[in-house]
Design an enzyme around this catalytic site. Structure first.
Site, PDB file in Angstrom:
ATOM      1  N   GLU A  46       0.749  -1.284  -0.080  1.00 45.30           N
ATOM      2  CA  GLU A  46       0.021   0.111   0.000  1.00 45.30           C
ATOM      3  C   GLU A  46       0.803   1.371   0.113  1.00 45.30           C
ATOM      4  O   GLU A  46       0.521   2.231  -0.742  1.00 45.30           O
ATOM      5  CB  GLU A  46      -0.933   0.097   1.125  1.00 45.30           C
ATOM      6  CG  GLU A  46      -1.912  -1.286   1.057  1.00 45.30           C
ATOM      7  CD  GLU A  46      -1.367  -2.278   1.284  1.00 45.30           C
ATOM      8  OE1 GLU A  46      -0.714  -2.576   1.882  1.00 45.30           O
ATOM      9  OE2 GLU A  46      -2.397  -3.313   0.990  1.00 45.30           O
ATOM     10  N   HIS A 105     -11.349  -5.651   8.393  1.00 45.17           N
ATOM     11  CA  HIS A 105     -11.962  -5.539   6.800  1.00 45.17           C
ATOM     12  C   HIS A 105     -13.440  -4.807   7.224  1.00 45.17           C
ATOM     13  O   HIS A 105     -14.349  -4.800   6.462  1.00 45.17           O
ATOM     14  CB  HIS A 105     -12.438  -6.814   6.248  1.00 45.17           C
ATOM     15  CG  HIS A 105     -11.379  -7.574   5.953  1.00 45.17           C
ATOM     16  ND1 HIS A 105     -10.328  -8.339   6.700  1.00 45.17           N
ATOM     17  CD2 HIS A 105     -11.159  -7.955   4.875  1.00 45.17           C
ATOM     18  CE1 HIS A 105      -9.497  -8.953   6.083  1.00 45.17           C
ATOM     19  NE2 HIS A 105      -9.782  -8.758   4.812  1.00 45.17           N
TER      20      HIS A 105
HETATM   21  C1  LIG Z   1      -1.660  -5.329   4.272  1.00 46.98           C
HETATM   22  C2  LIG Z   1      -2.726  -5.988   3.615  1.00 46.98           C
HETATM   23  N1  LIG Z   1      -3.002  -5.541   2.401  1.00 46.98           N
HETATM   24  C3  LIG Z   1      -4.003  -6.230   1.776  1.00 46.98           C
HETATM   25  C4  LIG Z   1      -4.721  -7.105   2.226  1.00 46.98           C
HETATM   26  C5  LIG Z   1      -5.675  -8.163   1.562  1.00 46.98           C
HETATM   27  N2  LIG Z   1      -5.339  -9.417   1.169  1.00 46.98           N
HETATM   28  C6  LIG Z   1      -5.479 -10.637   2.031  1.00 46.98           C
HETATM   29  S1  LIG Z   1      -4.933 -11.791   1.490  1.00 46.98           S
HETATM   30  C7  LIG Z   1      -4.115 -11.247   0.171  1.00 46.98           C
HETATM   31  C8  LIG Z   1      -3.313 -11.846  -0.940  1.00 46.98           C
HETATM   32  C9  LIG Z   1      -1.893 -12.424  -0.031  1.00 46.98           C
HETATM   33  O1  LIG Z   1      -1.068 -13.432  -0.939  1.00 46.98           O
HETATM   34  P1  LIG Z   1       0.033 -14.200  -0.272  1.00 46.98           P
HETATM   35  O2  LIG Z   1       0.738 -13.236   0.770  1.00 46.98           O
HETATM   36  O3  LIG Z   1       0.774 -14.748  -1.523  1.00 46.98           O
HETATM   37  O4  LIG Z   1      -0.738 -15.340   0.870  1.00 46.98           O
HETATM   38  P2  LIG Z   1      -1.731 -16.289   0.285  1.00 46.98           P
HETATM   39  O5  LIG Z   1      -2.986 -15.929   0.303  1.00 46.98           O
HETATM   40  O6  LIG Z   1      -1.383 -16.835  -0.981  1.00 46.98           O
HETATM   41  O7  LIG Z   1      -1.435 -17.438   1.199  1.00 46.98           O
HETATM   42  C10 LIG Z   1      -4.420  -9.822   0.198  1.00 46.98           C
HETATM   43  C11 LIG Z   1      -4.174  -8.864  -0.945  1.00 46.98           C
HETATM   44  C12 LIG Z   1      -4.323  -7.615   3.462  1.00 46.98           C
HETATM   45  N3  LIG Z   1      -4.779  -8.820   3.936  1.00 46.98           N
HETATM   46  N4  LIG Z   1      -3.141  -7.039   4.007  1.00 46.98           N
END
Ligand SMILES: Cc1ncc(C[n+]2csc(CCOP(=O)(O)OP(=O)(O)O)c2C)c(N)n1
Ligand SMILES: Cc1ncc(C[n+]2csc(CCOP(=O)(O)OP(=O)(O)O)c2C)c(N)n1
Ligand SMILES: [Mg+2]
Ligand SMILES: [Mg+2]
Lengths: 355, 323, 323, 355
Positions: C60, C129
């Protein structure tokens, strides 16, 4: 740029074993049966939770399907007193630590923000803010370092989370402080709809080495390789070798969450190519070929899975709602006057409706 | 009873904490050999070692994040943020992690972490070095937000903050760092209580940190015209000691709240809103707010015009009395 | 005049901006192929290309920081923050860079950057959220903070935000994303004006975003008891349209402000403080604030009890009228 | 960990020239005289500003003494239309871009937060929040990329700033987006009182390579090496080679700022060891030995320096205070009602004192 490194692999998708002298592991029938059992149970639990969400019993569920080897192989290579910081998809790892289905579901049913006592399991609560657990794990490891304890700390995170500044701050901080910390990244190729290629140009293990960490790449769908590499790296860290990172190449076989629609951004053929590398299937082949599991063993595991599934359904529906008014006392060590006031007015108001 | 600068009083408070609780660690940028840019940690690393007085990498999110981890391990970290304007990189760790951990875990996990922030203007600093951002944290459930205004409180409130077991945002008014005052051993006021620092019956002035002295000066000036202004040092913004405030305003019927931060959405708004409700039938004039103008903090040459001073406080007092 | 969901109305607003200004770029996590987790950017990458509808890395601070750089280069970025609780990593870029750039450069450098934030609760989401963090940004000089509550405003306010030339924090109430309403071409209200959405003479209800509908429902219910509640949708929190509010409160003499965010230090405090001063002599009861309790946002099972609902609004109305 | 890389050096502390085939540079008398002159003028300006602060004419000053080669060598290797994002100590670079002494001093005198029009000089205003300019420069480079322009972007930052999460986010983002951006780190060994060793375990250029950037280490006190490497790297970036990082090893010969007391944390011997590597001195030796500068040339430069110093004193004292009330119109594109109201009340109040 450096030439790509091959991930460490001991057990290939066809169940063929190829030992790796750098990562010695005594591959016994017991070890294989144990890891296999844990993966099977984890997947069954995960499937059951998914079903419960579809039935409206859970508000949301994030599947670990496909990542069982990465989680089971790594957490079982740690000591029970090694503190673990998960992300939010580590139910396979959590089950290995003895965290119960109820404790794992309560947060997704919406009754609480976390389900278990982190101190009791040496397993921190899930962190939903990406990468926020990494500096925290680094600090915890600073504490272990100051205590002169021989524990190590492990922190799980994803390929997407690695783009967060806090992830890099932690890698750099851990390296410069030389704390006993294992960074374990499950690179499951996707961050919701964003592929790893958008996330980064060079592989994460190369980045970690750039920060001065000992870094390794492993086939995250090969539970034996994950186990061997984690055990070896954990030993180095425990011996004072400083922090390290393991990047486990795996795949998120489900959607990001039950709210996600992966059909919008990835192809069936991609999914199929990973189904062919399923972490549980290849271990099954090995056990069969070596005769390390017989029909009785299979039947017992089927039974155990069914029990786990039934238990999961039962405890989920039985989770008590709890009292809203109880939350007011959890904000500070003692409930401040304005919260007492708000709690009492709320209780009175609710009571007034009943008249 | 020694005369100590506010900075030295904080130093002795930290020293006491480090001596009496082996779990206490002090951490931040340049807090070691340099003793911090305001010398609040002067000599502490020499006496307690680099393991307990920690020079960190230059990363505020890392400072607060690792402090949380240390607290999870059983330590009591006291973090220094070098200047008010540099706490923002740690904002996510503070509001989403530090503030919420206790509630997120249904009270299971406490995080006794103190975050010291040199705050506010009046020292002719360059941009980002004179911010007053207390309103952000006061609005964040799960944090205690306290403000010292002089040496006595600086010493005792810091010790209380370290001991209290909750996350505490601890503000230190930069322009008072070098003001000397007595630090004595009297049983201190609880951390969450406001203090009437000058009694009066005509108008209640509410202030904290750097503006407490401004209000005391205003009260002295007003006294020459026969007006008795009561001055209250809020000390704790969250939780807020509304009883002490309301008791005073009920008596005077008039109230002016003074802070350095811009007025719009500033902490004075909460005070005005709360008193407006609690003392509605007693108020003879609206609660007036005197603060910084709704601008980004101005260049040093203009801060005198930007900051609430004696004249603007007295002007508000006049308007209140004229109502 | 099509019926559009709030989400679709935003989508058409973005589409219009992308079509009419080649400088407009949309950027954020999963805004491309996926169309955003709330589908607000659905189909835009397909139609305008990956250079103008940009799937970013997961960072972000990087999103807002690069948006600032793009704006410096002459672009007009519209950033999506995936959920309210994830704007904090960008807090430093927003409050120290984006908000201040114009003042820091004596007006030389403008940053027309819009930051869209799906906000608030009511959708049964997991922690982080359902946050309502408008008070942080409303207190930050240099930002415009606006809130849409329905499809018509969603479409037009977003277009106005993109065109206005200032940094805008643009809030979208999650629980209204799927509510359908007409979007018509009438000359829209200026971006910084509040709207009287239901006239009445007994009590003024002030709301924004998700609580506007709550207040309209309350007004309907009150009407059956012969009480006429006036409902005002603030729309713009910073700057705040105090004239429209004061005109109403001067008539009714009673005011209740309703938002989802915790009351303590929330935006309602600014409203109460400002009206308390501006309408002091007209108020027959204190400005009452109805909001979330001063807790971290609770687990989903409790959000109905946490969020201001019809009953709590009517309770406040009763207390106001009983004064 | 990788073995340490030797910094590129063309001109050693004793003024000896050793060409480096990897970094061809036509070393002409004119080039050397020009770089020398810029460094001399920059140091003189810096000394004068320091003096003005000591006299109370400036609120604060951050010296660039010791870093002239790193700044002059790099910025002169860029094209005038290449946009630059400085940190807050880049006066040597700023002077090369034609930014005037008055424009450079106004912010430190406390009359404004910034002194020049970034668009006019293709040189952004100083950024005091560490690393905040890095994602911004990355975004600017995304714009250049979208415009299909052949400009590149350069961003300056320090060893300490590199620990900020935003610095890593920018390195990673720039790499994955492949933008035309040059990261230039002046590693001057210190972040206030914090040595680089506390800041990081592995050298920064290694970290940058880990993110997938083309990374180089250069002797930051050798203006010819800095110039040659920057020119070469800039050319690669302009040709579409993607982002790169140059780490320039240099030293902050003054305190962090005029408020700092370096005696508290570093030794005279360390300072002496770096004095022996002074960037200006070694160029002086070269010019002398080669006879590329004569007495007339030296005299002319002395005169030019004296004039710059005098001009600097003059303009500093002459900087107009400006009007506080003017600030109210700089917050938003149009002054909102409540600010108009505040401005008017303030003006009235100030006027009332005068009665
Ligand atoms: C700071 C932040 N930004 C955005 C999100 C929204 N979000 C939740 S999971 C996710 C994707 C995460 O991907 P990854 O780190 O590869 O983990 P995975 O879900 O693949 O296990 C996003 C963008 C969040 N939880 N925290
Ligand atoms: C985010 C942030 N944290 C802290 C500071 C305070 N501070 C100003 S300069 C500085 C040291 C910077 O060191 P470095 O990046 O190496 O640059 P140098 O001063 O050596 O040129 C610090 C800690 C700041 N300006 N910004
Ligand atoms: Mg992933
Ligand atoms: Mg440095």
């Amino acid at each position: 740029m450096e030439k790509p490194v091959e991930p460490v692999q001991l057990l290939d998708p066809d169940g063929r074993l190829t030992p790796d002298p750098r990562w010695p592991l005594e591959i016994t029938p017991d070890l294989c049966r144990d890891l296999y059992r844990r993966m099977v149970l984890a997947r069954r639990f995960d499937d059951e939770a998914l079903a419960l969400q579809r039935q409206g019993e859970l508000g949301l569920w994030l599947q670990s399907r496909g990542q069982e080897a990465a989680q089971v192989g790594s957490v079982t290579a740690l000591r029970p007193d090694d503190h673990v910081f998960p992300s939010y998809r580590e139910q396979a790892a959590a089950l290995c630590r003895g965290i119960t289905p109820e404790e794992l579901l309560v947060q997704w049913r919406g009754n609480a923000h976390s389900g278990w006592d982190p101190a009791a399991y040496r397993f921190h609560v899930y962190t939903l803010v990406l990468a926020a657990q990494l500096p925290q794990a680094t600090g915890y490891a600073m504490g272990v370092q100051r205590d002169g304890a021989d524990e190590i700390v492990a922190v799980y995170f994803g390929d997407g989370a690695s783009s967060q500044g806090e992830a890099s701050e932690a890698l750099n901080w851990a390296a410069s402080a030389g704390v006993p910390l294992l960074f374990f990244c499950q690179n499951n190729q996707w961050a919701i709809s964003t592929p790893t290629s958008t996330q980064m140009r060079a592989p994460l293990h190369q980045r970690a080495a750039g920060f001065g960490l000992d870094a390794h790449l492993v086939d995250g769908n090969d539970v034996l390789a994950v186990h061997a590499v984690t055990a070896g790296v954990a030993e180095q860290i425990r011996a004072g070798g400083g922090p390290a990172l393991i990047e486990a190449t795996t795949y998120r076989m489900g959607g990001h969450s039950t709210s996600d629609d992966p059909g919008r951004y990835r192809s069936d053929s991609e999914l199929d190519s990973w189904r062919a590398r399923d972490p549980i299937a290849r271990m099954e082949i090995l056990l069969d070929r070596e005769g390390w599991i017989d029909e009785a063993g299979r039947a017992a595991l089927r039974l155990e899975s069914d029990d786990l599934a039934a238990e999961t359904r039962r405890v989920c529906r039985a989770i008590p709602k709890g009292e809203f008014s109880a939350l007011f006392g959890t904000v500070l060590t003692s409930e401040p006057p304005h919260l007492t006031d708000q709690r009492q007015r709320h209780t009175a108001l609710v009571a007034s409706y009943l008249d | 009873m020694p005369l100590l600068t506010l900075s030295a009083a904080l130093n002795s408070g930290l020293r006491h904490a480090l001596e009496h609780d082996p779990g206490v660690v002090v951490m931040g940028e340049d807090v070691g050999g340099l003793g911090g840019v305001f010398r609040v940690t002067d000599g502490l690393q020499k006496d307690f070692g680099a393991d307990r007085v920690i020079d960190t990498p230059l990363a505020e999110a890392g400072i607060v994040g690792t402090a949380i981890g240390l607290a999870l391990r059983g330590y009591r970290p006291v973090c220094e943020i070098q200047f008010d304007g540099f706490v923002y990189p740690a904002f996510s760790q503070i509001v989403s992690q530090l503030a919420k951990m206790r509630a997120r875990t249904a009270g299971r996990v406490a995080l006794p972490v103190v975050i010291r922030i040199p705050v506010g203007g009046g020292i002719g600093a360059v941009e980002h070095h004179s911010e007053s951002n207390e309103a952000y944290f006061a609005h964040t459930a799960g944090l205690r937000v306290v403000y010292c205004s002089g040496s006595q409180d600086a010493h005792w409130m810091l010790r209380q903050a370290v001991e209290c077991g909750d996350p505490v945002i601890f503000y230190e008014p930069k322009r008072r760092y070098w003001t000397k005052a007595e630090v004595h051993d009297d049983e201190p006021l609880p951390l969450d209580r406001a203090r009437v620092v000058r009694p009066g019956r005509d108008v209640t002035l509410l202030a904290y940190g750097g503006t407490v002295q401004t209000c005391l000066d205003a009260a002295t000036a007003a006294a020459t015209e026969g007006r008795e202004l009561e001055v209250i040092d809020l000390r704790s913004l969250a939780p807020l000691d509304l009883d002490t405030i309301a008791e005073s305003v009920a008596r005077t019927g008039r109230c002016v709240v003074v802070h350095e931060a811009p007025v719009f959405g500033g902490f004075g708004a909460e005070v005005a809103g709360a008193i407006g409700e609690r003392c509605f039938d007693r108020l003879e004039a609206p609660v007036l707010r005197v603060g910084g103008y709704d601008l980004p903090y101005p260049p040093a040459k203009f801060e005198e015009e930007f900051l609430p001073d004696l004249d603007r406080v007295l002007d508000a007092v006049d308007r209140s009395l004229a109502w």
